[in-house]
Design a protein around this motif. Structure first.
Motif, mmCIF file in Angstrom:
data_model
loop_
_atom_site.group_PDB
_atom_site.id
_atom_site.type_symbol
_atom_site.label_atom_id
_atom_site.label_comp_id
_atom_site.label_asym_id
_atom_site.label_seq_id
_atom_site.Cartn_x
_atom_site.Cartn_y
_atom_site.Cartn_z
ATOM 1 N N SER A 40 -49.891 -24.229 58.257
ATOM 2 C CA SER A 40 -48.906 -23.338 57.621
ATOM 3 C C SER A 40 -49.430 -21.915 57.460
ATOM 4 O O SER A 40 -48.648 -20.975 57.388
ATOM 5 C CB SER A 40 -48.436 -23.900 56.282
ATOM 6 O OG SER A 40 -49.498 -24.492 55.606
ATOM 7 N N ASN A 121 -54.453 -31.193 60.898
ATOM 8 C CA ASN A 121 -53.714 -30.152 60.186
ATOM 9 C C ASN A 121 -52.255 -30.126 60.616
ATOM 10 O O ASN A 121 -51.352 -30.001 59.793
ATOM 11 C CB ASN A 121 -54.348 -28.779 60.424
ATOM 12 C CG ASN A 121 -55.569 -28.571 59.542
ATOM 13 O OD1 ASN A 121 -55.733 -29.252 58.535
ATOM 14 N ND2 ASN A 121 -56.438 -27.661 59.920
ATOM 15 N N PHE A 124 -50.310 -33.277 59.228
ATOM 16 C CA PHE A 124 -50.011 -33.365 57.810
ATOM 17 C C PHE A 124 -49.237 -32.178 57.276
ATOM 18 O O PHE A 124 -48.715 -32.227 56.191
ATOM 19 C CB PHE A 124 -51.294 -33.538 57.002
ATOM 20 C CG PHE A 124 -51.745 -34.954 56.982
ATOM 21 C CD1 PHE A 124 -51.054 -35.890 56.238
ATOM 22 C CD2 PHE A 124 -52.823 -35.359 57.735
ATOM 23 C CE1 PHE A 124 -51.447 -37.211 56.223
ATOM 24 C CE2 PHE A 124 -53.223 -36.684 57.732
ATOM 25 C CZ PHE A 124 -52.542 -37.601 56.977
ATOM 26 N N MET A 125 -49.227 -31.080 57.993
ATOM 27 C CA MET A 125 -48.704 -29.894 57.352
ATOM 28 C C MET A 125 -47.297 -29.513 57.731
ATOM 29 O O MET A 125 -46.615 -28.878 56.956
ATOM 30 C CB MET A 125 -49.626 -28.735 57.613
ATOM 31 C CG MET A 125 -50.973 -29.086 57.038
ATOM 32 S SD MET A 125 -52.123 -27.799 57.251
ATOM 33 C CE MET A 125 -51.473 -26.616 56.152
ATOM 34 N N ARG A 127 -43.944 -30.428 57.871
ATOM 35 C CA ARG A 127 -43.122 -31.517 57.458
ATOM 36 C C ARG A 127 -41.736 -31.017 57.136
ATOM 37 O O ARG A 127 -41.558 -30.163 56.285
ATOM 38 C CB ARG A 127 -43.739 -32.143 56.220
ATOM 39 C CG ARG A 127 -43.394 -33.567 56.049
ATOM 40 C CD ARG A 127 -43.879 -34.001 54.719
ATOM 41 N NE ARG A 127 -43.322 -33.131 53.692
ATOM 42 C CZ ARG A 127 -43.423 -33.391 52.401
ATOM 43 N NH1 ARG A 127 -44.090 -34.421 52.002
ATOM 44 N NH2 ARG A 127 -42.872 -32.596 51.520
ATOM 45 N N GLN A 133 -43.532 -36.761 58.313
ATOM 46 C CA GLN A 133 -44.372 -35.780 58.968
ATOM 47 C C GLN A 133 -43.815 -35.502 60.359
ATOM 48 O O GLN A 133 -43.559 -36.411 61.127
ATOM 49 C CB GLN A 133 -45.819 -36.285 59.051
ATOM 50 C CG GLN A 133 -46.487 -36.179 57.695
ATOM 51 C CD GLN A 133 -47.349 -37.359 57.375
ATOM 52 O OE1 GLN A 133 -47.638 -38.168 58.230
ATOM 53 N NE2 GLN A 133 -47.758 -37.463 56.126
#
Lengths: 211, 202
Positions: A40, A121, A124-125, A127, A133
């Motif tokens: 992000s 990364n 998980f990021m 989303r 996810q």
């Protein structure tokens, strides 16, 4: 992945050598930045800076950040899958193939820490708001079903014990995936862990107690 | 903490609960103090009075999630007489605790994978001395010492078991059709087969 397909179908044949090299350079810079800053915080401006090019040049090669990130993840998956497929093909037994699958994964995490960190990364990021996810499905390049099938084959030819193949697959994958999270933890000894892991799966899976 | 009034404590708990909900719904980056205040039905100006800034609020929220979770699991484990039972209860207690609090694990993942310092370094990277792993490893070592478990590297096995637990915890909100209970049972059977000594080995 859809966006990758659309770009490939539109552009792939027409891409010149220079274009390919430029895309590779951008993907490499993106991997570096995503691994360092997380997905992000990784703006196109930061990626451009790392690649020593302008942001507009990135946008010439990739529609937007989302497309670039999809292709980054796709390229990591593809690289790993190619390594695993080659290693697995060296073996005639299903035990050997399964061992190679696990080994290549852990070795990849150890030898390609940037790629591994970028992957985790990204997974998980990014989303969407529906609580899933975004990149969940292309995590590894291998589908869950591929590994389930491998385990079933081992059971059919008598190499493996009887167990729930889906559950065993999820267990193997979650243990390997967890290690992505350790990819930048220097105190973890991956080689040692891999040995223990293979021993453990040997007991659980193979009739002779060893993969 | 002890000098906080009841009202202050209540207010802080209310803000942390709203933080967990916002994190689970919106993700870390989109979780702003304004959104949290909205959800907690307090004015945004009240949050900095209790928590200095977003970083501090996240740190305390993580502490709240991890603290209660670990205490619960440890208390359950300590009630069991044998290492094999401690092991099974460890696994079950982790799932039950998080199943009753479905937003906790998603919120935890958001904080752990996103909270970074000024240089971009993750603040809460999984530490080697994660209390969940330490407790699990202690159970495994005890089991080897009292002869219930076979010989294996306790640290590697603790990490591997923890990985399968965390994976399922992360999937609880996603795997809607998947039978989590059956999978957990299956995991337990597998752990036992791999860890517990069978009589013929003695």
């Amino acid at each position: 992945m859809n966006s990758e397909k659309s770009v490939n179908s539109q552009k792939k044949e027409k891409r010149s050598f220079i274009e390919e090299a430029r895309r590779a350079q951008i993907i490499e810079a993106a991997i570096d930045v995503i691994a360092d800053l997380g997905a992000s915080q990784s703006s196109l401006a930061k990626i451009a800076e790392r690649a020593n090019i302008s942001t507009s040049l990135i946008l010439y090669h990739f529609k937007d950040k989302e497309e670039l990130f999809n292709i980054v993840l796709g390229s990591i998956s593809t690289e790993w899958k190619a390594a695993a497929t080659a290693a697995m093909a060296q073996h005639t037994t299903i035990s050997g193939k399964l061992r190679s699958y696990i080994e290549t994964r852990i070795v990849y995490i150890g030898t390609r820490p940037k790629q591994s960190m970028a992957m985790i990364n990204l997974l998980f990021m990014n989303r969407p708001s529906d609580n899933t996810q975004a990149y969940q499905t292309h995590e590894e390049g291998f589908e869950i079903e591929d590994i389930v099938r491998l385990l079933e084959e081992g059971q059919q030819n008598g190499e493996f014990k009887q167990f729930d193949t889906l559950h065993m697959t999820l267990m193997i994958r979650s243990i390997i995936d967890q290690f992505l999270g350790y990819s930048q933890t220097p105190e973890i000894d991956l080689e040692h862990y891999m040995k223990d892991l293979l021993e453990w799966f040997g007991i659980l899976i193979a009739k002779k107690g060893k993969l | 903490m002890s000098n906080l009034s009841t009202i202050e404590r209540k207010r802080r708990a209310q803000i942390i609960a709203a933080t967990i909900e916002t994190l689970a719904d919106e993700g870390y980056v989109r979780t702003t103090l304004a959104k949290i205040a909205d959800r907690a039905e307090v004015t945004a100006g009240l949050i900095p009075y209790h928590f200095k800034n977003k970083d501090e609020l996240m740190r305390q929220t993580l502490g709240e999630i991890l603290g209660g979770w670990h205490e619960h699991v440890e208390a359950m484990v300590n009630e069991e007489p044998t290492s094999t039972q401690k092991m099974a209860v460890y696994v079950m207690a982790n799932f039950k605790y998080m199943q009753q609090r479905p937003l906790y694990f998603p919120a935890l993942i958001e904080i752990v994978f996103n909270a970074r310092d000024d240089k971009g370094v993750l603040l809460y990277r999984v530490p080697e001395d994660d209390p969940g792993i330490v407790l699990l490893e202690r159970i495994l070592i005890e089991g080897q010492e009292n002869g219930e478990f076979r010989d294996f590297d306790t640290h590697s096995v603790a990490i591997a078991i923890r990985a399968t637990i965390d994976q399922v915890l992360g999937q609880i909100p996603i795997w809607k059709e998947f039978n989590t209970k059956q999978y957990v049972q299956s995991l337990l059977n597998l752990y036992e087969k791999a860890i517990v000594k069978v009589p013929s080995e003695n």
